[in-house]
Design an enzyme around this catalytic site. Structure first.
Site, mmCIF file in Angstrom:
data_model
loop_
_atom_site.group_PDB
_atom_site.id
_atom_site.type_symbol
_atom_site.label_atom_id
_atom_site.label_comp_id
_atom_site.label_asym_id
_atom_site.label_seq_id
_atom_site.Cartn_x
_atom_site.Cartn_y
_atom_site.Cartn_z
ATOM 1 N N ARG A 40 -6.035 -5.613 20.474
ATOM 2 C CA ARG A 40 -5.441 -6.919 20.185
ATOM 3 C C ARG A 40 -4.529 -7.423 21.299
ATOM 4 N NH1 ARG A 40 -4.213 -5.772 13.762
ATOM 5 N NH2 ARG A 40 -6.388 -5.974 13.185
ATOM 6 N N HIS A 44 1.852 -10.855 14.248
ATOM 7 C CA HIS A 44 1.090 -10.332 13.128
ATOM 8 C C HIS A 44 1.692 -9.076 12.507
ATOM 9 C CE1 HIS A 44 -2.303 -9.386 10.672
ATOM 10 N NE2 HIS A 44 -2.623 -8.311 11.333
ATOM 11 N N LEU A 97 0.818 -1.208 0.000
ATOM 12 C CA LEU A 97 0.000 0.000 0.000
ATOM 13 C C LEU A 97 0.852 1.257 0.000
ATOM 14 C CD1 LEU A 97 -2.873 -0.939 2.438
ATOM 15 C CD2 LEU A 97 -2.984 -0.673 -0.033
ATOM 16 N N LEU A 106 -3.786 -0.290 7.124
ATOM 17 C CA LEU A 106 -4.130 0.117 5.757
ATOM 18 C C LEU A 106 -4.194 1.634 5.692
ATOM 19 C CD1 LEU A 106 -6.887 -2.510 4.891
ATOM 20 C CD2 LEU A 106 -4.438 -2.660 4.597
#
Lengths: 251, 646
Positions: free
Chosen positions: B338, B409, B44, B449
């Site tokens: 998270r 992650h 991205l 993102l």
């Protein structure tokens, strides 16, 4: 329940694009049926390295079915025997103890072999470069909610947009046609008002580029739709054909 | 001497970016054509930056290790992208997105950068819609939103469970449009192996063509690294197999500061490990926590019976289930951030209440949502995720709960950058996950993102132009200058040295050993003893690599083992710096949990008076210990409090 199986693998080996290539036979033992197909190849490669041999080269990356990097023609099917998945999502529970598995690269004039199971798919990038976009620059665009889009259109556009560019459609096609790939992008954009503006030009340019790159013609066999890991419908090919014809009529 | 200066513009927080843009220097169109920018990475951040630079009229070269820019791992992001549009009218604003992000990051991010991120978030959505990204819509035709962890508003835009894919394809298509216009030259299957400095400034890179094995020299006036995170130091992670930290590490070795390396995010909802051949871990989107409820058996004997296969999850009565997130955090419930969700799952499993054959799993159950909304509604929201789960695990999540467990992650740490996203090396910029800037010690869902596209579309086009305005009279380099020749020779020697080891072990077998050491000692819960052990263990793994790795084949042509070995060299060193950083940070914050520093209830305990800084590490060469420099963090617009999701 998971168990361990033994397999015979017939793997295509080809050292370079110019090399003739051929199948090699390997035995692998105690493969967990809970493993993925690419983990089977990892095991094979570990075995080959330990024997002082060169491992099998194959493309892979995300290993969760979205990057489109993995390929492989397995027992005559792109992405193997299971439906609507990529090779990296194929699991060994689909095979039985004692099976022989044939593993080949994509076979298509548009995708020359680089090494072993790795092929060159640059042609797909070139097709997108020919027109697979909405011609807007960064900045100066209207608010995201300025143009309402009917939910059904947005959903159908999303169906088409889920193409991962893996090339299974081309590999499955007896003509080596890239029409499912091209039509999925053309259709995604044509279904949205912001992409509709240049739909005809886009269709013409992408099809022309596809033809230039040596992909075959579509004869509506439907093999691509059956083998597509994302279940992209050949209805998009019909939509592309309509766009293309109307563009040509205007010429 | 490396100087850490964040170069934050003066003025009130909400005016800083506006002021920067008003004051920045520009380059006129005819001069832009004379200036070259190298972008490394096509995710991205990289794709959006390169496309934007091309549109502006600069000459761009972009590099990817994959066969196509569209393969970058941004494509795997599932859940969504945040923006402060406040379309649902639920009280959201730029200020709220900013404060949620700073709080979610446990007060270890730079306020000015985070505010700018929140500020440009709305433009990103507009840009992507204009590109034809098929975001989910309501029946009225307007954009739909959903909720993510760490927020009490619905601000996440999504395209089914494939948001990253759709945003990346949007950026990729914009990039290919510029490739067609010849403003951008695309190099595929081509990997950065060194950064070239001339007079202390980044002026190019040395790359390796992964098909031919040839070493290439590329010069430019500025270099942008957008090469993602280093989570694969753990071997098993949700990162793609090829994701690596090598470009960022090359920057560090060339003198750039590396910030907060120990801040790694463990994602709570991943498919558990199945066996020793496991090659990677698959993420199940955080969006599932909107409708799934997380639980384990409340009775230890039930957990035992499930492990032995004597009971199924559907056999456990409602009153015998412990919905531990709802119990511990009633205000946020299953939507806590998270790091909090991951630690809570680990706590239950460590206490013996875990499920699955290994006991290292908890349930994510959709029974109640299916009863409430119907199977069709759940299928419309998560169909592709459920299908993915079923193909991997062979269980049907519509009928039996999913099993999940935390996994590595995302890495919040990365190359240190100032407000302009410039590293401590002039002319070397770093964007996306590869830099450290916006997420502090923990990233909120759907913010990666946002950051990647913010950096690429809306920050770098301004800041890189500002930098380049001083170079309009600086001619191109040929690549034959001594700095390029020397860098190329060093690279060739490095690869030859690896090939010459001719030991007995595969790259992966050593990488797995590193991963185990990282997971055991530098994972979800860390302590001083373990971290010291990790440093020793990693040193011995380094020795093992340099004496016992075996690379079949040669440096000519495609050699995948050689590629992997070159990346592993860097992962080993990154792992060591992660352990050193984790050892020095005597507090718990976000993804960094030191067992010595917790409240009585087991929550993370920060020590703001001592650790409210960015730890910037400087390489001192050879085996010397790295030097620590601190960027003190000033919080003027948010108040530092203990995060409370109760």
């Amino acid at each position: 329940m998971e168990k361990n199986i033994n397999l015979t693998l017939k793997v295509w080996r080809q050292n370079s694009p110019k090399d003739k290539g051929g199948f090699e036979t390997y035995q692998v033992k105690d493969i967990s049926t809970g493993s993925s197909f690419l983990e089977l190849l990892d095991v094979l490669n570990e075995q080959l390295i330990n024997e002082g041999k060169e491992p099998v080269a194959f493309d892979h990356d995300c290993r969760e079915g979205i990057c489109g990097m993995c390929s492989l023609y397995i027992n005559g099917h792109p992405h193997g025997p299971d439906s609507e998945i990529t090779t990296c999502q194929l699991h060994m529970r689909k095979f039985n103890d004692g099976d022989t598995i044939w593993i080949e690269p994509w076979r298509s004039a548009g995708f020359p072999v680089i090494k072993d199971l790795i092929v060159d798919r640059d042609a797909f990038d070139k097709i997108i470069a020919a027109g697979g976009y909405v011609s807007v620059n960064t900045g100066g665009v209207p608010d995201g909610n300025a143009i309402p889009i009917p939910k059904d259109n947005a959903d159908e556009s999303m169906d088409a947009a889920s193409c991962i560019g893996c090339g299974a459609c081309v590999a499955a096609c007896k003509n080596g046609s890239a029409m499912l790939f091209v039509s999925a992008k053309a259709s995604q954009l044509a279904l949205l008002p912001q992409g509709k503006v240049e739909a005809a030009r886009r269709a013409k340019n992408m099809v022309a580029r596809m033809d230039d790159l040596g992909f075959g013609n579509c004869t509506n066999t439907g093999a691509c739709e059956v083998e597509c890991p994302k279940g992209i419908s050949i209805a998009h090919i019909a939509r592309l054909n309509r766009e293309y014809l109307s563009a040509k009529l205007q010429d | 001497m490396v100087k850490i200066d964040a170069k934050i513009p003066e003025g009130p927080l909400a005016q800083k970016w506006t002021k920067y843009k008003a004051d920045q220097k520009l380059v006129n169109p005819s001069n832009k054509r004379k200036l070259d920018i190298i972008v490394v990475g096509t995710g991205l951040a990289g794709a959006s930056a390169a496309a934007s630079f091309g549109e502006m009229g600069f000459n761009v070269k972009i590099f990817t290790i994959q066969d196509s820019p569209r393969r970058a791992h941004s494509i795997a992001a599932q859940g969504g992208i945040n923006a402060a549009k406040n379309y649902p009218n639920d009280g959201d604003s730029i200020g709220r997105l900013f404060s949620d992000t700073v709080k979610g990051g446990d007060y270890r991010a730079r306020e000015a950068n985070v505010y700018r991120l929140a500020e440009v978030s709305n433009e990103i959505i507009d840009q992507c819609v204009a590109q034809g990204v098929p975001f989910a819509r309501e029946y009225g035709g307007l954009l739909d939103n959903r909720s993510f962890g760490g927020a009490q508003v619905s601000r996440t835009f999504y395209a089914r469970g494939q948001t990253g894919q759709q945003l990346l394809l949007g950026a990729y298509q914009a990039l290919m449009r510029q490739v067609e216009k010849k403003t951008v030259k695309l190099y595929t299957r081509n990997e950065l192996v060194e950064i070239v400095l001339v007079d202390g400034k980044a002026r190019g890179i040395i790359s390796r063509n992964l098909v031919t094995g040839e070493i290439e020299r590329h010069s430019a006036h500025a270099v942008v690294l957008a090469t993602g995170g280093y989570g694969n130091a753990f071997f098993l992670s949700t990162n793609a197999m090829g994701s690596n930290g090598s470009a960022a590490w090359r920057a560090y070795k060339k003198g750039a500061a590396f910030a907060n390396p120990c801040f790694a995010q463990i994602h709570p909802t991943c498919i558990p490990v199945h066996g020793e051949f496991q090659s990677k871990l698959t993420l199940m989107s955080e969006s599932l926590r909107n409708d799934g409820r997380i639980w384990v058996p409340a009775k230890i004997e039930d957990a035992e019976a499930i492990k032995n296969g004597k009971l199924k999850p559907t056999d456990i009565a409602e009153e015998d289930r412990d919905y531990f997130l709802e119990r511990r955090y009633p205000a946020f419930g299953n939507l806590v951030p998270r790091d909090v969700a991951s630690r809570a799952a680990k706590e239950r499993c460590d206490a013996g209440f875990g499920v699955g054959s290994t006991g290292l799993a908890v349930y994510l159950d959709f029974k109640d949502s299916i009863e409430r909304l119907g199977k069709d509604a759940i299928e419309a929201r998560y169909g592709n995720l459920f299908q993915m789960y079923e193909k991997i695990v062979d269980d049907n999540p519509y009928e039996t709960p999913m099993m999940i467990y935390p996994a590595i992650h995302y890495t919040m740490g990365g190359v240190w950058v100032d407000y302009e996203l410039q590293t401590t090396i002039p002319g070397l910029f770093c964007a996306g996950e590869a830099n450290f800037s916006d997420h502090g010690a923990n990233r909120l869902g759907a913010s990666a993102l946002m950051q990647g596209l913010a950096d690429g579309y809306f920050v770098l086009p301004y800041t890189v132009q500002n930098y380049l305005s001083d170079f309009i009279n600086t001619p191109r380099m040929s690549g034959n200058e001594k700095e390029f020749v020397e860098a190329e020779n060093e690279v060739k020697e490095r690869f030859q040295k690896i090939l010459d080891i001719k030991g007995n072990r595969s790259v992966d077998s050593i990488h797995k050993e590193l991963g185990l050491a990282m997971w055991d000692f530098v994972g979800m819960a860390r302590n001083a003893d373990g971290l010291k052990k990790a440093v020793d263990k990693i040193k011995s793994i380094k020795k093992e690599f340099w004496s016992n790795v075996r690379i079949p084949g040669s440096k000519e042509g495609m050699n995948i083992e050689l590629e992997k070995a070159n990346r592993l060299v860097d992962f080993i060193e990154i792992g060591e710096l992660m352990a050193i950083d984790a050892l020095h940070r005597e507090e718990s914050c976000g993804g960094h949990f030191r067992e010595e520093h917790q409240t009585e209830e087991g929550e993370a305990m920060r020590h703001d008076e001592k650790f409210a800084y960015v730890a910037c590490w400087i390489d001192k060469g050879g085996d010397k210990d790295p030097e620590l420099i601190k960027e003190e963090l000033e919080f003027k617009d948010v108040k530092l409090i203990q995060r409370n999701y109760k």
